[in-house]
Motif scaffolding. Sequence first.
Motif, PDB file in Angstrom:
ATOM      1  N   ARG A  38      -6.208   5.942   4.713  1.00 16.15           N
ATOM      2  CA  ARG A  38      -4.889   5.719   4.118  1.00 16.15           C
ATOM      3  C   ARG A  38      -3.885   5.337   5.209  1.00 16.15           C
ATOM      4  N   TYR A  81       0.827  -1.206   0.000  1.00 17.25           N
ATOM      5  CA  TYR A  81       0.000   0.000   0.000  1.00 17.25           C
ATOM      6  C   TYR A  81       0.863   1.258   0.000  1.00 17.25           C
ATOM      7  N   ARG A  82       1.947   1.221   0.739  1.00 16.70           N
ATOM      8  CA  ARG A  82       2.808   2.409   0.778  1.00 16.70           C
ATOM      9  C   ARG A  82       3.439   2.682  -0.585  1.00 16.70           C
ATOM     10  N   ARG A  83       3.644   1.634  -1.376  1.00 16.57           N
ATOM     11  CA  ARG A  83       4.237   1.802  -2.710  1.00 16.57           C
ATOM     12  C   ARG A  83       3.198   2.129  -3.778  1.00 16.57           C
ATOM     13  N   ARG A  84       1.940   2.068  -3.433  1.00 14.36           N
ATOM     14  CA  ARG A  84       0.875   2.207  -4.424  1.00 14.36           C
ATOM     15  C   ARG A  84       0.892   3.613  -5.033  1.00 14.36           C
ATOM     16  N   PRO A  85       0.950   3.704  -6.370  1.00 13.29           N
ATOM     17  CA  PRO A  85       1.093   5.031  -6.985  1.00 13.29           C
ATOM     18  C   PRO A  85      -0.211   5.794  -7.142  1.00 13.29           C
ATOM     19  N   GLN A  86      -1.352   5.076  -7.233  1.00  9.98           N
ATOM     20  CA  GLN A  86      -2.617   5.757  -7.488  1.00  9.98           C
ATOM     21  C   GLN A  86      -3.698   5.262  -6.527  1.00  9.98           C
ATOM     22  N   TRP A  87      -4.608   6.178  -6.204  1.00  9.81           N
ATOM     23  CA  TRP A  87      -5.711   5.860  -5.297  1.00  9.81           C
ATOM     24  C   TRP A  87      -7.004   6.411  -5.874  1.00  9.81           C
ATOM     25  N   ASP A  91      -8.275  11.436  -3.961  1.00 11.10           N
ATOM     26  CA  ASP A  91      -7.123  12.324  -3.833  1.00 11.10           C
ATOM     27  C   ASP A  91      -6.950  12.732  -2.374  1.00 11.10           C
TER      28      ASP A  91
END
Length: 388
Positions: A165, A111-117, A120
């Motif tokens: 988050r 999750y910490r590496r996830r680039p998009q959510w 915003d």
Amino acid sequence: MTTTPPRPTHELSADEARRIALRAQGFLGAPDRRAGVRGVLRHLGAVQLDTISVLARSHELVPYARLGAVGRQTVDAAYWTGRHAFEYWSHAACVLPIEEWPHFAFRRRAYRRRPQWHHDLPDGAYDAVISQLRAEGPRTATELGGAKNGGEWWDWSASKVAVERALMFGEVVCVERRGWKRVYDLAERAVPADLLHDELDDRECLRRLVRLAGQALGVGTRADIADYHRIRGEEFDAVVADSGLVPVRVEGWDKPAWADPAALASEPRGRHRTTLLSPFDSLIWERARTERIFGFAHRLEAYVPKQKRVHGYFAMPLLAGGRLLGRVDPAREGTTLVARQLSLAGPKAIAPMAKALREAAEWVGCDSVRVERTDRPDLAPALTAALT
């Protein structure tokens, strides 16, 4: 691509596999009432959460199905007091034993590496929520500044996005539920110090979760075991050989399987539980496995348009004698439990269905049961008699 499975060490009949699965899930043999709800949680490794509440919420129905009429406040206290559990993404949103916090480090890192959510996150919102929790202690999203912006349910406020988050990252945990709202606090305060770390590498985390899933299922295919904590097939392949599970062949299963060696060490026997099951119960949450083991096709129809539902909004399968013998879509009207739609496999299902309905009614404070519709009108008089 899957790797070639090793040669099976055991041959199991379909009936043996079914009974192994029932015992592993806590439905065959005497329940451990002294260990209670926390014992059920540790035994299963995950209890799925869901917002739907009919008889009760799913996380309450799971221990009820195994232990009987355990108090609903007792269930909540078992999960959310004394730092015995935490909420996180496993099979879905689940309650998990606190001892497994280190083994979800692989998911927190992802999750910490996830680039998009999907949402915003405004600048400064994350740090503001962490600072507020540190200064003020446990808070709901509303108390942190509002859960929503005033629109639809997914239109989260900045503080709600930030705290969720932080939960995914492992900096925040849910320490309580108030009216189904999460109460958040910093992980440094809520997780025991000896468990609060991300030191285990991904392989060790995955090995542990595959082993736990195999123990909870008793026996399962690659898809069954990987789905338990929603790990990828290739992740399962990378660690199964070192997980302690043993390859087996199951009669009628067209795919390789693995079993917990402890489940193979003794014949599964004992008293079967008669109960209604939440559709989110880990015995049946994987539909293909449920059909393979029990010959029972089940689908949650809560999100199906009403006119297209066959079995009802929250149809609960009936487990009796180690078989799935029917299902019922329950509701409550005052002190009456209403079976809005009820299905029976045949005359042999009448007595266990009546027993399960009476027990469920008593558990939720109802003193009578009324059947509105059944797929077997010819059996309705006998069912009504059994319910009185």
